[in-house]
Design a protein around this motif. Structure first.
Motif, PDB file in Angstrom:
ATOM      1  N   TYR A  32      31.064  25.639 -15.569  1.00 10.18           N
ATOM      2  CA  TYR A  32      29.978  26.714 -15.556  1.00 10.18           C
ATOM      3  C   TYR A  32      30.774  27.900 -15.570  1.00 10.18           C
ATOM      4  CZ  TYR A  32      26.525  23.093 -14.373  1.00 10.18           C
ATOM      5  OH  TYR A  32      25.668  22.133 -14.426  1.00 10.18           O
ATOM      6  N   GLY A  33      31.922  28.160 -15.877  1.00 10.51           N
ATOM      7  CA  GLY A  33      32.615  29.543 -15.828  1.00 10.51           C
ATOM      8  C   GLY A  33      33.125  30.030 -14.609  1.00 10.51           C
ATOM      9  N   LEU A  34      33.220  29.202 -13.680  1.00  6.99           N
ATOM     10  CA  LEU A  34      33.776  29.747 -12.421  1.00  6.99           C
ATOM     11  C   LEU A  34      35.237  29.483 -12.098  1.00  6.99           C
ATOM     12  CD1 LEU A  34      30.565  28.444 -10.099  1.00  6.99           C
ATOM     13  CD2 LEU A  34      31.165  30.824 -10.830  1.00  6.99           C
ATOM     14  N   PRO A  35      35.929  30.305 -11.707  1.00  9.88           N
ATOM     15  CA  PRO A  35      37.331  30.245 -11.383  1.00  9.88           C
ATOM     16  C   PRO A  35      37.685  28.990 -10.161  1.00  9.88           C
ATOM     17  CG  PRO A  35      36.418  32.108  -9.859  1.00  9.88           C
ATOM     18  CD  PRO A  35      35.316  31.506 -10.947  1.00  9.88           C
ATOM     19  N   PRO A  36      38.786  28.314 -10.352  1.00 12.31           N
ATOM     20  CA  PRO A  36      39.182  27.261  -9.322  1.00 12.31           C
ATOM     21  C   PRO A  36      39.087  27.881  -8.032  1.00 12.31           C
ATOM     22  CG  PRO A  36      41.061  27.912 -10.602  1.00 12.31           C
ATOM     23  CD  PRO A  36      39.947  28.568 -11.046  1.00 12.31           C
ATOM     24  N   MET A  37      38.948  26.829  -6.912  1.00  7.25           N
ATOM     25  CA  MET A  37      38.951  26.961  -5.373  1.00  7.25           C
ATOM     26  C   MET A  37      40.112  26.528  -5.011  1.00  7.25           C
ATOM     27  SD  MET A  37      35.085  26.898  -4.434  1.00  7.25           S
ATOM     28  CE  MET A  37      35.409  27.592  -2.639  1.00  7.25           C
ATOM     29  N   THR A  38      40.972  26.656  -3.804  1.00 10.68           N
ATOM     30  CA  THR A  38      41.874  26.061  -3.342  1.00 10.68           C
ATOM     31  C   THR A  38      41.259  24.864  -2.284  1.00 10.68           C
ATOM     32  OG1 THR A  38      41.909  27.393  -1.120  1.00 10.68           O
ATOM     33  CG2 THR A  38      43.249  28.109  -2.969  1.00 10.68           C
ATOM     34  N   GLU A  39      42.334  24.062  -2.272  1.00  9.39           N
ATOM     35  CA  GLU A  39      41.662  22.759  -1.365  1.00  9.39           C
ATOM     36  C   GLU A  39      41.373  23.297   0.121  1.00  9.39           C
ATOM     37  OE1 GLU A  39      43.888  18.787   0.968  1.00  9.39           O
ATOM     38  OE2 GLU A  39      44.220  19.340  -1.367  1.00  9.39           O
ATOM     39  N   ALA A  40      42.061  24.202   0.535  1.00  9.70           N
ATOM     40  CA  ALA A  40      41.730  24.563   2.009  1.00  9.70           C
ATOM     41  C   ALA A  40      40.284  25.501   1.920  1.00  9.70           C
ATOM     42  CB  ALA A  40      42.511  25.855   2.565  1.00  9.70           C
ATOM     43  N   GLU A  41      39.797  26.035   0.877  1.00 10.30           N
ATOM     44  CA  GLU A  41      38.614  26.615   0.725  1.00 10.30           C
ATOM     45  C   GLU A  41      37.489  25.602   0.558  1.00 10.30           C
ATOM     46  OE1 GLU A  41      39.572  30.945  -1.710  1.00 10.30           O
ATOM     47  OE2 GLU A  41      39.405  28.734  -2.673  1.00 10.30           O
ATOM     48  N   VAL A  42      37.722  24.577  -0.242  1.00  5.38           N
ATOM     49  CA  VAL A  42      36.630  23.707  -0.540  1.00  5.38           C
ATOM     50  C   VAL A  42      36.550  22.887   0.985  1.00  5.38           C
ATOM     51  CG1 VAL A  42      36.283  21.650  -1.746  1.00  5.38           C
ATOM     52  CG2 VAL A  42      37.327  23.334  -2.908  1.00  5.38           C
ATOM     53  N   ARG A  43      37.771  22.310   1.694  1.00 10.21           N
ATOM     54  CA  ARG A  43      37.636  21.697   2.808  1.00 10.21           C
ATOM     55  C   ARG A  43      36.360  22.288   3.765  1.00 10.21           C
ATOM     56  NH1 ARG A  43      41.592  18.592   5.682  1.00 10.21           N
ATOM     57  NH2 ARG A  43      43.052  18.774   4.007  1.00 10.21           N
ATOM     58  N   GLY A  44      36.325  23.250   3.888  1.00  9.38           N
ATOM     59  CA  GLY A  44      35.312  23.939   4.813  1.00  9.38           C
ATOM     60  C   GLY A  44      34.045  23.660   4.545  1.00  9.38           C
ATOM     61  N   TYR A  45      33.528  23.345   3.154  1.00  6.61           N
ATOM     62  CA  TYR A  45      32.248  22.886   2.896  1.00  6.61           C
ATOM     63  C   TYR A  45      31.970  21.322   2.828  1.00  6.61           C
ATOM     64  CZ  TYR A  45      31.879  27.749   1.387  1.00  6.61           C
ATOM     65  OH  TYR A  45      32.153  29.421   1.290  1.00  6.61           O
ATOM     66  N   VAL A  46      32.883  20.667   3.106  1.00 10.24           N
ATOM     67  CA  VAL A  46      32.750  19.180   2.988  1.00 10.24           C
ATOM     68  C   VAL A  46      32.149  18.657   4.090  1.00 10.24           C
ATOM     69  CG1 VAL A  46      33.866  17.085   2.656  1.00 10.24           C
ATOM     70  CG2 VAL A  46      34.701  19.162   1.264  1.00 10.24           C
ATOM     71  N   GLY A  47      31.276  17.587   3.991  1.00 12.06           N
ATOM     72  CA  GLY A  47      30.701  16.895   5.039  1.00 12.06           C
ATOM     73  C   GLY A  47      29.281  16.736   5.228  1.00 12.06           C
ATOM     74  N   PHE A  48      28.545  17.666   4.274  1.00 11.33           N
ATOM     75  CA  PHE A  48      27.208  17.676   4.551  1.00 11.33           C
ATOM     76  C   PHE A  48      26.300  17.137   3.489  1.00 11.33           C
ATOM     77  CE2 PHE A  48      28.724  20.827   7.611  1.00 11.33           C
ATOM     78  CZ  PHE A  48      28.014  20.521   8.751  1.00 11.33           C
ATOM     79  N   GLY A  49      27.159  16.233   2.525  1.00 10.18           N
ATOM     80  CA  GLY A  49      26.600  15.711   1.375  1.00 10.18           C
ATOM     81  C   GLY A  49      26.788  16.681   0.016  1.00 10.18           C
ATOM     82  N   LEU A  50      26.831  15.686  -0.955  1.00  8.47           N
ATOM     83  CA  LEU A  50      27.155  16.383  -2.377  1.00  8.47           C
ATOM     84  C   LEU A  50      26.331  17.421  -2.812  1.00  8.47           C
ATOM     85  CD1 LEU A  50      29.143  16.333  -4.522  1.00  8.47           C
ATOM     86  CD2 LEU A  50      28.276  14.581  -5.719  1.00  8.47           C
ATOM     87  N   ASP A  51      24.771  17.165  -2.675  1.00  2.00           N
ATOM     88  CA  ASP A  51      24.033  18.250  -2.858  1.00  2.00           C
ATOM     89  C   ASP A  51      24.352  19.518  -2.493  1.00  2.00           C
ATOM     90  OD1 ASP A  51      22.784  15.993  -4.380  1.00  2.00           O
ATOM     91  OD2 ASP A  51      20.819  16.222  -3.755  1.00  2.00           O
ATOM     92  N   LYS A  52      24.588  19.659  -1.317  1.00  2.00           N
ATOM     93  CA  LYS A  52      24.856  20.753  -0.572  1.00  2.00           C
ATOM     94  C   LYS A  52      26.061  21.616  -0.873  1.00  2.00           C
ATOM     95  CE  LYS A  52      25.160  23.153   4.052  1.00  2.00           C
ATOM     96  NZ  LYS A  52      24.543  24.296   3.319  1.00  2.00           N
ATOM     97  N   LEU A  53      27.362  20.591  -1.209  1.00  2.00           N
ATOM     98  CA  LEU A  53      28.393  20.905  -1.649  1.00  2.00           C
ATOM     99  C   LEU A  53      28.423  21.590  -3.016  1.00  2.00           C
ATOM    100  CD1 LEU A  53      31.525  20.984  -0.973  1.00  2.00           C
ATOM    101  CD2 LEU A  53      31.628  18.952  -2.702  1.00  2.00           C
ATOM    102  N   MET A  54      27.610  21.124  -3.917  1.00  2.00           N
ATOM    103  CA  MET A  54      27.573  21.842  -5.154  1.00  2.00           C
ATOM    104  C   MET A  54      26.836  23.056  -5.286  1.00  2.00           C
ATOM    105  SD  MET A  54      29.330  20.034  -7.617  1.00  2.00           S
ATOM    106  CE  MET A  54      30.460  20.174  -6.134  1.00  2.00           C
ATOM    107  N   ALA A  55      25.609  23.232  -4.291  1.00  2.00           N
ATOM    108  CA  ALA A  55      24.586  24.219  -4.334  1.00  2.00           C
ATOM    109  C   ALA A  55      25.600  25.371  -3.742  1.00  2.00           C
ATOM    110  CB  ALA A  55      23.604  23.873  -3.212  1.00  2.00           C
ATOM    111  N   ASP A  56      26.495  25.058  -2.833  1.00  2.00           N
ATOM    112  CA  ASP A  56      27.317  26.082  -2.188  1.00  2.00           C
ATOM    113  C   ASP A  56      28.415  26.432  -3.235  1.00  2.00           C
ATOM    114  OD1 ASP A  56      25.872  25.858   0.304  1.00  2.00           O
ATOM    115  OD2 ASP A  56      27.121  24.494   1.494  1.00  2.00           O
ATOM    116  N   LEU A  57      29.211  25.546  -3.729  1.00  2.00           N
ATOM    117  CA  LEU A  57      30.254  25.814  -4.516  1.00  2.00           C
ATOM    118  C   LEU A  57      30.081  26.345  -5.795  1.00  2.00           C
ATOM    119  CD1 LEU A  57      32.764  23.873  -2.502  1.00  2.00           C
ATOM    120  CD2 LEU A  57      31.898  26.202  -2.116  1.00  2.00           C
ATOM    121  N   VAL A  58      28.831  26.033  -6.221  1.00  2.00           N
ATOM    122  CA  VAL A  58      28.603  25.973  -7.744  1.00  2.00           C
ATOM    123  C   VAL A  58      27.464  26.991  -8.136  1.00  2.00           C
ATOM    124  CG1 VAL A  58      28.598  25.140 -10.003  1.00  2.00           C
ATOM    125  CG2 VAL A  58      29.661  23.995  -8.403  1.00  2.00           C
ATOM    126  N   PRO A  59      27.301  28.057  -7.384  1.00  2.00           N
ATOM    127  CA  PRO A  59      26.095  29.127  -7.307  1.00  2.00           C
ATOM    128  C   PRO A  59      25.653  29.332  -8.846  1.00  2.00           C
ATOM    129  CG  PRO A  59      28.069  30.206  -6.955  1.00  2.00           C
ATOM    130  CD  PRO A  59      28.356  28.887  -6.919  1.00  2.00           C
TER     131      PRO A  59
END
Length: 210
Positions: A32-59
């Motif tokens: 979707y043309g978005l820059p990569p995120m670090t593992e540390a950045e992604v980690r903070g969003y994990v745990g609430f399901g994939l739908d929410k992860l994508m909604a949060d990190l692929v706006p």
């Protein structure tokens, strides 16, 4: 009443799968043309399901489409980029060997969790591996998955403990009426402390099978 069963979260509790999650998240972001995120950045969003992860990190991306792209990519990287956390393998084998009923309740898509549990050598020790798919896509902190695990293991909430690593696990266990312990890397928010914080994963042998 002594515990007869232990139910576990997967990501961050039994295994470190954050490299694989980050890899698949960045694959979707790139598409979707978005820059990569670090593992540390992604980690903070994990745990609430994939739908929410994508909604949060692929706006801006359609969530269903982003989820499909994630899953297609994840199937090819998850085994190579996931490893058991320290002391997990020996501890799970010890608990099963002493007659404790074991299950996994994770917000990860259940087919992925089951494949990873097998690939990591733990398939013979867990009676059930459950995901939101098993309870009408009701992800944690909804207690449905944990309650289904208790039902399948044939134990009451008072006879079981849920072991996780983050606040969503505390909320889930509280809603199910189950005691909750967090692994050493676990983090919570004020007012949402677990019943116990483990000093190491293998502490479970003395606590549950001693």
């Amino acid at each position: 009443m002594p515990f007869r069963a232990a139910l576990f979260d997967f990501d961050g509790t039994l295994a470190d799968s954050f490299a694989a999650i980050t890899s698949s998240t960045n694959h979707v972001r790139r598409s979707y043309g978005l820059p990569p995120m670090t593992e540390a950045e992604v980690r903070g969003y994990v745990g609430f399901g994939l739908d929410k992860l994508m909604a949060d990190l692929v706006p801006g991306a359609p969530v269903g489409e982003a989820v499909a792209r994630y899953r297609e990519h994840h199937a090819g990287v998850m085994i190579a980029e996931t490893r058991l956390l320290p002391n997990v393998g020996d501890t799970i084998r010890a608990l099963a060997g002493r007659g404790l009923k074991l299950a996994v309740c994770s917000n990860k898509r259940v087919e992925f969790t089951r494949e990873l549990v097998r690939a990591l050598g733990l398939g013979d020790y867990f009676a059930y591996v459950l995901g939101p798919d098993d309870v009408g896509d009701r992800a944690k902190p909804d207690p449905a998955m944990l309650l289904e695990g208790l039902k399948r293991l044939e134990v009451s909430p008072a006879e079981a403990v849920y072991i996780g690593d983050m606040v969503v696990d505390v909320r889930t266990a509280r809603a199910a009426g189950v005691e909750v312990w967090l692994v050493p890397t676990g983090t919570t928010e004020p007012g949402e402390e677990p019943d116990r914080r483990l000093t190491s994963f293998d502490e479970l042998v003395a606590l549950l099978a001693g």
